[in-house]
Design a protein around this motif. Sequence first.
Motif, PDB file in Angstrom:
ATOM      1  N   CYS A 206     -13.663   4.872  -5.930  1.00  0.00           N
ATOM      2  CA  CYS A 206     -13.535   4.306  -7.185  1.00  0.00           C
ATOM      3  C   CYS A 206     -14.365   2.692  -8.303  1.00  0.00           C
ATOM      4  O   CYS A 206     -15.828   2.924  -7.090  1.00  0.00           O
ATOM      5  N   LEU A 212      -8.718  -1.837  -6.886  1.00  0.00           N
ATOM      6  CA  LEU A 212      -9.028  -1.339  -4.968  1.00  0.00           C
ATOM      7  C   LEU A 212     -10.503  -1.480  -4.839  1.00  0.00           C
ATOM      8  O   LEU A 212     -10.643  -2.000  -3.535  1.00  0.00           O
ATOM      9  N   SER A 215     -10.442  -4.748  -2.588  1.00  0.00           N
ATOM     10  CA  SER A 215      -8.975  -5.098  -1.670  1.00  0.00           C
ATOM     11  C   SER A 215      -9.342  -5.411  -0.603  1.00  0.00           C
ATOM     12  O   SER A 215     -10.401  -4.394  -0.039  1.00  0.00           O
ATOM     13  N   THR A 217      -7.250  -4.452   1.601  1.00  0.00           N
ATOM     14  CA  THR A 217      -5.745  -3.561   2.509  1.00  0.00           C
ATOM     15  C   THR A 217      -6.108  -2.425   3.342  1.00  0.00           C
ATOM     16  O   THR A 217      -7.737  -1.641   2.899  1.00  0.00           O
ATOM     17  N   LEU A 222      -2.628   0.958   2.510  1.00  0.00           N
ATOM     18  CA  LEU A 222      -4.234   1.379   1.357  1.00  0.00           C
ATOM     19  C   LEU A 222      -3.548   2.622   0.770  1.00  0.00           C
ATOM     20  O   LEU A 222      -3.650   3.118  -0.698  1.00  0.00           O
ATOM     21  N   GLU A 225      -0.875   2.146  -1.795  1.00  0.00           N
ATOM     22  CA  GLU A 225      -2.497   1.586  -3.458  1.00  0.00           C
ATOM     23  C   GLU A 225      -2.765   2.856  -4.107  1.00  0.00           C
ATOM     24  O   GLU A 225      -2.928   2.972  -4.930  1.00  0.00           O
ATOM     25  N   SER A 229      -2.556   4.688  -8.133  1.00  0.00           N
ATOM     26  CA  SER A 229      -2.732   4.508  -9.104  1.00  0.00           C
ATOM     27  C   SER A 229      -3.430   6.099  -9.657  1.00  0.00           C
ATOM     28  O   SER A 229      -2.777   6.882  -9.410  1.00  0.00           O
ATOM     29  N   LEU A 290     -13.406   4.818  -0.287  1.00  0.00           N
ATOM     30  CA  LEU A 290     -11.718   4.709  -0.467  1.00  0.00           C
ATOM     31  C   LEU A 290     -11.242   4.964   1.024  1.00  0.00           C
ATOM     32  O   LEU A 290     -11.401   6.148   1.671  1.00  0.00           O
TER      33      LEU A 290
END
Length: 332
Positions: A206, A212, A215, A217, A222, A225, A229, A290
């Motif tokens: 990202c 995020l 974030s 998370t 995660l 989320e 997205s 991520l």
Amino acid sequence: MGAVFSGKNAQLQILISAFPMYREPEVWVIQLHDVDLKLLRVFATIVKCGGFSAAQAALNAGQSTISEQMSHLETRLGVKLCQRGRSGFHLTEQGVAVHEATLRLLAAVENFCLDADVLKQHISGQLNLGIIDTTITDPDSPIPRTTQRFVSRGHDVHLNVYIGSPAELEERVLDGRLHLAVGHFPIHVPGLSYSALYQEALGLYCGRRHPLFASQTEGARLLEEIRASRIVARGYMQHYDLEQLGASKAAATVDNIEALAILIISGAYLGFLPVHFAAQWVKSDDMRQLATNQLQLMSPFDVISRRGLAPPPILRAFLEDLATCSRTANHG
């Protein structure tokens, strides 16, 4: 298209049967001399450049000379090949068909020159290589090492390199414009030979402006989320990308990695990128990877060539060096 050679000053006969304006199959037989091949090369260059003016530098000729050459070619063929004026340059219907036949003819002439190298003591000629985009930052790619090894042998070779999408590379290898290509080819096309080379690591990224990015998370939350997205997917791997994320649809689709990176940096999308390519933006804090444990994938890279044809010496030599450098990388 067929070719017939006879006599010391051989003439080439092209059989063109693909003109779409004909309802019934017809065949044109055109006796080509050396000057005609030169004019066809001029025509191909004009089309590639997008017009007479744009082709002047490539042809090292003035616009009046190029116009005269095109008029001569149209007279020889008996058809109008292109229109130009205030509306811009564009091919006629006949011009499109002749251009396609010209590309096939020039590829056949080049392949003949390559085949003739078998009679020589050393390898020479032109090698047309295709590569998928953004591999320049990949330390595992064997292409730079192969090129250095190949050139250091003293071959008298002119190397043409084309960067394209997987579909473009497969099409160009199939029609003879490329001798081989290296890239990621998820769907194998009939008529091509695929040989595994190496694996490329992919991660989900990202941009700095994405929610995020900051974030904290982790785990299943995660992943939820991420699925909620906007996802940008590779057009040639769309279903695969979505399956890895458990997402139902993509919010954007791209056909090359650079376009994908642009959308990720915007902060509006998430998407998979090669780890080596994304590293520059991760280092500058413009991207973040991520779910590194759950969503790091390995993408296979293959070398492709046309099936059923004995490779000419120049291609065989390059493939041998490519195999050697690939083995060295995999074991080193």
